[in-house]
Design an enzyme around this catalytic site. Structure first.
Site, PDB file in Angstrom:
ATOM      1  N   CYS A  51     -51.887   4.943  53.332  1.00  0.00           N
ATOM      2  CA  CYS A  51     -51.067   3.747  53.542  1.00  0.00           C
ATOM      3  C   CYS A  51     -49.895   3.947  54.494  1.00  0.00           C
ATOM      4  CB  CYS A  51     -50.540   3.251  52.199  1.00  0.00           C
ATOM      5  SG  CYS A  51     -51.842   2.549  51.198  1.00  0.00           S
TER       6      CYS A  51
HETATM    7  C1  UDX Z   1     -47.859   4.312  48.889  1.00  0.00           C
HETATM    8  C2  UDX Z   1     -46.857   3.361  48.203  1.00  0.00           C
HETATM    9  O1  UDX Z   1     -46.030   4.107  47.309  1.00  0.00           O
HETATM   10  C3  UDX Z   1     -47.583   2.236  47.481  1.00  0.00           C
HETATM   11  O2  UDX Z   1     -46.653   1.326  46.948  1.00  0.00           O
HETATM   12  C4  UDX Z   1     -48.493   1.522  48.488  1.00  0.00           C
HETATM   13  O3  UDX Z   1     -49.226   0.493  47.863  1.00  0.00           O
HETATM   14  C5  UDX Z   1     -49.445   2.507  49.130  1.00  0.00           C
HETATM   15  O4  UDX Z   1     -48.704   3.579  49.741  1.00  0.00           O
HETATM   16  P1  UDX Z   1     -49.430   6.316  48.066  1.00  0.00           P
HETATM   17  O5  UDX Z   1     -49.998   6.348  49.459  1.00  0.00           O
HETATM   18  O6  UDX Z   1     -50.369   6.400  46.928  1.00  0.00           O
HETATM   19  O7  UDX Z   1     -48.589   4.963  47.839  1.00  0.00           O
HETATM   20  O8  UDX Z   1     -48.437   7.566  47.971  1.00  0.00           O
HETATM   21  P2  UDX Z   1     -46.922   7.842  47.579  1.00  0.00           P
HETATM   22  O9  UDX Z   1     -46.850   8.352  46.214  1.00  0.00           O
HETATM   23  O10 UDX Z   1     -46.064   6.689  47.921  1.00  0.00           O
HETATM   24  O11 UDX Z   1     -46.594   9.056  48.580  1.00  0.00           O
HETATM   25  C6  UDX Z   1     -46.831   8.950  49.983  1.00  0.00           C
HETATM   26  C7  UDX Z   1     -46.499  10.225  50.712  1.00  0.00           C
HETATM   27  O12 UDX Z   1     -45.096  10.406  50.775  1.00  0.00           O
HETATM   28  C8  UDX Z   1     -47.056  11.520  50.112  1.00  0.00           C
HETATM   29  O13 UDX Z   1     -47.591  12.302  51.147  1.00  0.00           O
HETATM   30  C9  UDX Z   1     -45.853  12.195  49.487  1.00  0.00           C
HETATM   31  O14 UDX Z   1     -45.978  13.586  49.509  1.00  0.00           O
HETATM   32  C10 UDX Z   1     -44.737  11.735  50.409  1.00  0.00           C
HETATM   33  N1  UDX Z   1     -43.405  11.707  49.777  1.00  0.00           N
HETATM   34  C11 UDX Z   1     -43.154  10.842  48.754  1.00  0.00           C
HETATM   35  C12 UDX Z   1     -42.378  12.522  50.256  1.00  0.00           C
HETATM   36  O15 UDX Z   1     -42.572  13.306  51.197  1.00  0.00           O
HETATM   37  N2  UDX Z   1     -41.149  12.444  49.671  1.00  0.00           N
HETATM   38  C13 UDX Z   1     -40.873  11.590  48.649  1.00  0.00           C
HETATM   39  O16 UDX Z   1     -39.721  11.575  48.185  1.00  0.00           O
HETATM   40  C14 UDX Z   1     -41.906  10.768  48.167  1.00  0.00           C
END
Ligand code: UDX
Length: 442
Positions: A260
């Protein structure tokens, strides 16, 4: 009320199972015969907490899957959940959306129906869909999803808000239908945002871009902390204690991945550009994220000098914990870069399916032949760290904190950890004689 869900990917499958749990009669439609067969046997093609159990619970009762669009004839509400992948220019590719709309159209009759767009679509798409269906007795609703992989089912039943966009807010019919479908949430006081199509479509992109911006922001601050000293984890915690900022999505690391954030941030940038507006902040978010992995690789290079011939354990293949999804995974990006530098890479992930997907990915791309035999996917973390010149953490698995780092220290060739997710207890690791390099905590 009978419901059909078109597309049984991530969004569609969760939507089908979730609505079945509410008690509706649901039919999931997908053109992929293999997937439909699997689903009808109660097998989920996705790795997702609780999904298969709930799927099995409703199959044969109020939930089934089919390849036939004809089945929409029998339903009052049609959820559009097909994929909107990235095209070669970074735009959202709407081919699947419009082909699904054409297939639906062939089976529409005089009966009133509501078509709900759940797929992430650029601003203006709901209006265009309505335009294609103007001769039919249908209303189009935009209802973006905010599910996180790995806990998508939990997110489905506990949303922060329900966003609903309508073409005409003076037309009560589709509003009533949507309120009935989501009455479970209405009864529990979940806020409903009832708005126009364009706002609903933008809310989805803005939410993802904002969260991605928080991550890039903290990663940028981490780069400075890395040079001047300080601990970014402490900085994040203190920032998060300010309620106006909030404590979520402020973990510094090697950047965001997944299906996403990278895709939606790009698609949002294109939506600005196609209207002659420069999205400065959002562009910077993307740039920082793209650079972050190279910034981290340079940190590794600075320590070793030439990386050619060095052996590394890479812990984490999936783009985040508890999923098998490798899409835009930073771990995979780093593995590719290390292999290009001539390194030998031994990788491990706690999720078995993520390991299997990695094996498949590299075979599919024929990179095993391209890279020689420099890549190993191991089923045991301790096997992965044996005789390596350094351990690199790429996915934020909390389990890593509980591993036996003393044992790991005895297995590696050199006691060095590059913690790309700042997950380890720095002091504890150092006490065990490791050299520790995090992101913004030197
Ligand atoms: C995301 C959104 O959270 C969700 O609301 C939307 O519908 C789809 O995209 P998702 O792709 O499942 O969800 O992953 P998410 O848990 O949000 O993490 C995304 C990425 O960000 C991961 O690679 C994670 O490692 C990274 N991340 C997350 C960070 O590097 N730091 C953070 O503090 C949080």
């Amino acid at each position: 009320m009978k419901i059909s869900v078109v597309g049984t990917g991530y969004v569609g499958l969760i939507q089908s199972v979730g609505l079945a749990e509410f008690g509706y009669e649901v039919v999931g439609i997908d053109i992929d015969e293999r997937k439909v067969k699997l689903l009808n046997r109660g097998i989920s093609p996705l790795y997702e907490e609780g999904l298969e159990e709930m799927l099995k619970k409703h199959l044969g009762k109020n939930l089934r899957f089919t390849t036939s669009y004809e089945e929409i004839k029998d339903t009052d509400v049609i959820f559009l959940c097909v994929g909107t992948p990235q095209d070669k220019d970074g735009n959202a590719d709407l081919r699947f959306i419009y082909s699904a709309v054409e297939s639906i159209k062939r089976h529409l009759d005089d009966r009133y129906r509501v078509i709900v767009v759940k797929s992430t679509v650029p601003v203006g798409t709901s209006r265009k869909i309505k335009e294609r269906l103007k001769d039919y007795n249908v209303d189009v609703v935009s209802n973006p999803e905010f599910l996180r992989e790995g806990i998508a089912l939990r997110d489905f039943f506990n949303p922060d808000r329900i966003v609903l966009g309508f073409g005409d807010l003076n037309n009560p019919k589709p509003i009533e239908v949507m309120k009935e479908i989501y009455s479970y949430f209405l009864d529990r006081g979940v806020p409903f945002v009832i708005t126009d199509w364009e706002s609903a479509e933008l809310i989805k992109y803005a939410a993802n871009a904002f969260l991605a911006t928080k991550i890039s922001f903290i990663n940028e601050i981490a780069r400075l902390a890395d040079v001047v000293g300080g601990d970014i984890n402490t900085i994040s915690r203190a920032l998060g204690l300010d309620e106006r900022i909030g404590n979520k999505f402020l973990n510094a690391g090697i950047g965001y991945g997944g299906s996403c954030f990278p895709k939606d941030v790009k698609a949002l940038i294109r939506q600005f550009e196609s209207r002659g507006i420069e999205p400065k902040l959002i562009k910077a978010t993307e740039e920082v994220n793209e650079e972050q992995i190279c910034w981290f690789l340079n940190k590794i290079k600075r320590y070793y000098g030439d990386l050619n011939g060095k052996t590394f354990a890479v812990l984490g293949l999936a783009f985040k914990p508890n999923t098998d999804d490798l899409r835009e995974s930073r771990g995979i990006k780093l593995i590719d870069l290390l292999l290009k530098e001539g390194c030998i890479v031994k990788c491990y992930d706690y999720v078995e399916k993520a390991r299997e997907n990695a094996i498949e990915r590299y075979r599919l791309n024929n990179s095993k032949a391209y890279y020689g035999y420099n890549l190993y996917v191991l089923d045991d973390l301790y096997e992965a760290v044996k005789d390596v010149d350094g351990v690199i953490i790429t996915t934020e698995y909390p389990q890593l904190r509980e591993e036996d780092w003393e044992k790991i220290g005895n297995l590696v060739r050199e006691k060095v950890v590059f913690d790309g997710r700042n997950i380890l207890d720095r002091e504890k690791i150092k006490r065990l004689g490791f050299k520790y390099f995090g992101v913004g905590r030197n």
